[in-house]
Each structure stands twice: as C-alpha cells, then as structure tokens.
Design an enzyme around this catalytic site. Structure first.
Site, PDB file in Angstrom:
ATOM      1  N   GLY A 261       0.854  -1.184   0.000  1.00 58.28           N
ATOM      2  CA  GLY A 261       0.000   0.000   0.000  1.00 58.28           C
ATOM      3  C   GLY A 261       0.887   1.230   0.000  1.00 58.28           C
ATOM      4  O   GLY A 261       1.046   1.936  -0.997  1.00 58.28           O
ATOM      5  N   CYS A 328      -9.963  21.316  18.532  1.00 57.56           N
ATOM      6  CA  CYS A 328      -9.941  21.794  19.906  1.00 57.56           C
ATOM      7  C   CYS A 328      -9.358  20.775  20.877  1.00 57.56           C
ATOM      8  O   CYS A 328      -9.997  20.335  21.832  1.00 57.56           O
ATOM      9  CB  CYS A 328     -11.318  22.260  20.308  1.00 57.56           C
ATOM     10  SG  CYS A 328     -11.706  23.769  19.415  1.00 57.56           S
TER      11      CYS A 328
HETATM   12  C1  LIG Z   1      -2.284  -3.007   5.406  1.00 56.19           C
HETATM   13  C2  LIG Z   1      -1.975  -4.245   4.699  1.00 56.19           C
HETATM   14  C3  LIG Z   1      -1.092  -4.216   3.611  1.00 56.19           C
HETATM   15  C4  LIG Z   1      -0.370  -2.983   3.147  1.00 56.19           C
HETATM   16  O1  LIG Z   1       0.630  -2.577   4.025  1.00 56.19           O
HETATM   17  P1  LIG Z   1       1.629  -1.366   3.625  1.00 56.19           P
HETATM   18  O2  LIG Z   1       2.485  -1.187   4.825  1.00 56.19           O
HETATM   19  O3  LIG Z   1       0.770  -0.167   3.365  1.00 56.19           O
HETATM   20  O4  LIG Z   1       2.357  -1.771   2.420  1.00 56.19           O
HETATM   21  C5  LIG Z   1      -0.872  -5.411   2.956  1.00 56.19           C
HETATM   22  N1  LIG Z   1      -1.482  -6.556   3.344  1.00 56.19           N
HETATM   23  C6  LIG Z   1      -2.338  -6.604   4.379  1.00 56.19           C
HETATM   24  C7  LIG Z   1      -2.992  -7.896   4.742  1.00 56.19           C
HETATM   25  C8  LIG Z   1      -2.604  -5.460   5.091  1.00 56.19           C
HETATM   26  O5  LIG Z   1      -3.448  -5.518   6.138  1.00 56.19           O
END
Ligand SMILES: *Cc1c(COP(=O)(O)O)cnc(C)c1O
Length: 401
Positions: A261, A328
């Site tokens: 991600g 706040c």
């Molecule tokens: C959040 C997640 C990812 C992505 O992780 P990154 O650190 O953003 O690359 C991949 N696989 C699973 C199962 C996740 O929960």
C-alpha cells in the site's frame, strides 16, 4: 507536478486539499514489477486501505495491478472500479464468518487467518479454494526486534499449527491454493525478510495445490531526507532467484504475489493547507492551519514524520515553527520545524500524503473532509469533492423533543 501547479490547484479547488501524482504511483508500481522480472508470474495487489478513491483504483486497474482488500466494502469498491473478482484478494482479520462467505461467493480469493473459520469454511464450502495466512514468528536483530508477526500477534495462523491446517484440509477435503504472510513491519533489513520467506517456503512445500505464494508487504518509503527505505531492487534480486528455485522443486510454476500500500502511493500524495494564524508565544512560533487530525492523523496517531514546506514563500528566510491544526485539542503536525518564513494565508505542503492520510480522515469537529485531486498526464482531475453540510447531516435523525 511543480509547486506552481500545486498553488494553482489550491486556487481552483480550495484548501485543505489532497493531490496525488499518478506518475509517482506508476513508477513505484513499475519498480516492483521490474525488480521481479525474472519471475515468470508475479502479481502486485495494491492494498486498497492505503488510499481507496475509486479513480485511484482505476489507475491501478490500468497498470494491470490486482487489489488486496480487508473489508467487503473495499471489495465492492474494487468491483465498481472495474476489477474482476479474480483480480481481488481478501485478507480480513476478525471479521464475521457471514462476511467471508459473502465475499467468497462473489468469486474473490479469500485468505483465512484462523483455524476456527478455516474449519467452518471447509465443512460448508470445500469446493472453494482458500489461501491461509501464516504467522512465521520471526524475530531478528540483536535486541532490536524486527518482528514479522510476533508470537502473540492477532494476525495469521501460527507456523506451529501448520499440521493442524493440513489436518483440517484433509478432513474437509478443502483446497488450499495459497499461503500468505504479511509482516506488517517496515522492511529495512532485506536478509530478515528473506529468512521469513524461507520459513514460508518450508510451509508451502507441504501444500500440494498451490497456485500462489503471497509475501504481503511492509515495504518502507523515505519520509525525510536520509531515511532508509526498502531497497526493492536488491530484494527482487535475492528473492526472485530463490522463488524460481522453489518453483523448480515444487514441480510447477506458481505466482509470486505482493500487496503493498504505502510503497505504491505514499510519495505520490501532497496535502495542502492554508495558514490561518501565526501565533508567537513566550517560547514558540505556532503556524495554525485550516486542518487538523481530522484530515491527517498520522503525526498524532503514529508519531509519523511528514515533511512540511511553505509553497507560498520558498525564498523566505528559514525560521522555526510548530505547525498545528484547528482542532480543539492538541493536534501538532510538526514541532520546531525549519521552514521558510510563514505568513498568514500561505499554503503549506505536507509530503508523503498518499498512504493512510485521506483514508483515515474523519468529520471530527463537524468539519468537512477535504477534496482530492489526481494529477494525471499533466492535468488535474477532481476525484472527490469537498464535503458539504449535507454530508455532515446526511445520516443524522432529528427527533421531536
Ligand atoms: C495493510 C496491509 C497491507 C499494506 O501494508 P503497507 O504497509 O501499506 O504496504 C498489505 N497486506 C495486508 C494484509 C494489510 O493488512
């Protein structure tokens, strides 16, 4: 996408504003693909939760990426963006059996991370192949723990329970078509990651019907100058060879999958906010912006560093500021940051605003969520309009009192 473009976008769409550069996303995607080019079948499944705008998902579709999802709603978003169920993998944790069944029936690849659900699923739907999420419990480094799923983590099925997985599969006649691990931690030490995969390869050998091995993510990107990050090219070199060897011993070419991600979208994003007020105290100069942790919570929630620059006055004299929000309660984006002189109404730019920024935004303080823009082939596309008061009130029910 230069500073002047970003300033123009704030004129056009207002602030606060998220802007994502599609070129950066594409080049990060291609880096992974190129790093593993000697592997016959490699698949990148973008982790939707990092940044889930449907137009961003469509960009990934165009790049021929798949999707990694953690909720049925993310699956639905993916389908709406044009992905076929086969291009989506679903890796939930702690969700209901009913939701898992629903997703499986859509034709999405499911990934099960506990024995209880695995057994229930196998009894009822032995004809649907499933992937299992393994927790390899690897610890590395002297006293610095680089844990890819420690023994008490809630994620995955313990490596020590693999015989139990095999027994469930045998009893129910279900097919295990994938093994998966997601470290969750930042991968800096490539050798640690490689030894974790070694453990997974050992597990994988015991399953006869595999179509893929999924190595998850945990790829790290730089947040500030000099930050170390995952050397994906080096990882590709070390892992590809080992994976090809695995396939040879296994007797079949299977797919190698990843689900990043942050690596794919973090650096593509800029968060732009306007300075409402400069406030001098006895010890500090505060720059207060028209946003808060309702829009960008990572600094407060994870102690994350987001580099901040002043787009409006790049040639100004550097001074020290504490950049804060308008919520706040204490919401500090950065303490004692050296930034070129900030004046009221200047536009500040936060880097690394692509991953886990908008997707974690809320309407706290009854504020509107920001607009989002995709910068694609040199042009700007509004991909989410700013909230209006209707969004705040939409689901609220006024009762007669
Ligand atoms: C959040 C997640 C990812 C992505 O992780 P990154 O650190 O953003 O690359 C991949 N696989 C699973 C199962 C996740 O929960």
């Amino acid at each position: 996408m230069e500073s002047k473009d970003l300033l123009n976008l704030t004129e056009k769409y207002g602030t606060p504003l998220y802007v994502y550069n599609a070129d950066v996303i594409e080049s990060q995607y291609n880096r992974i693909i190129n790093a593993f080019k000697t592997v016959k079948k490699v698949k990148v499944n973008y982790a939707v939760k990092a940044l889930s705008n449907i137009s961003v998902l469509k960009l990934f579709k165009k790049l021929k990426s798949g999707l990694d999802t953690v909720s049925i709603q993310e699956v639905q978003l993916g389908l709406k963006a044009g992905f076929s169920p086969k291009e989506i993998i679903y890796t939930p944790n702690g969700v209901s059996f009913e939701e898992i069944v629903k997703v499986a029936k859509l034709g999405v690849q499911i990934n099960i991370d506990n024995l209880s659900i695995l057994e229930q699923f196998g009894h009822l739907y032995p004809e649907i192949p499933v992937c299992v999420r393994i927790n390899p419990h690897i610890m590395a480094g002297g006293n610095r723990k680089i844990s890819v799923g420690h023994i008490d983590s809630k994620f995955g099925i313990s490596i020590h329970q693999v015989p139990h997985i095999l027994r469930i599969a045998d009893n129910t006649k279900m097919i295990i078509n994938g093994v998966h691990m997601h470290t969750g931690s930042d991968i800096l030490d490539i050798d640690v990651f490689v030894s974790a995969t070694e453990i997974l390869f050992n597990v994988a050998e015991q399953f006869k019907d595999l179509a893929f091995i999924d190595l998850g993510s945990g790829f790290k990107v730089p947040y500030k100058e000099g930050d170390i990050c995952t050397n994906i090219e080096e990882l590709g070199e070390k892992l590809s060879e080992r994976f090809n060897e695995f396939c040879k011993n296994y007797g079949r070419t299977i797919s190698l999958m990843f689900e990043p991600g942050k690596f794919l979208v973090s650096e593509s994003g800029k968060f732009l906010a306007k300075v409402n007020v400069i406030k001098q105290t006895t010890s500090n100069v505060f720059a207060g912006i028209d946003s808060g942790f309702n829009h960008l919570i990572r600094p407060m929630f994870y102690d994350a560093y987001h580099h901040i620059t002043n787009l409006s006055n790049p040639e100004g004299r550097d001074r020290y500021y504490t950049v804060v929000g308008y919520i706040c309660e204490t919401d500090t984006f950065g303490t004692n940051r050296r930034i070129s002189e900030i004046r009221e109404n200047d536009i500040l730019c936060f880097n690394n605003a692509g991953a886990y920024c908008f997707s974690m935004a809320s309407n706290y303080n009854s504020r509107f969520k920001p607009a989002e823009v995709l910068w694609y082939q040199g042009k700007d596309y509004l991909i989410r309009s700013r909230d209006t008061f209707d969004d705040i009130i939409k689901n609220q029910i006024e009762i007669a009192l």
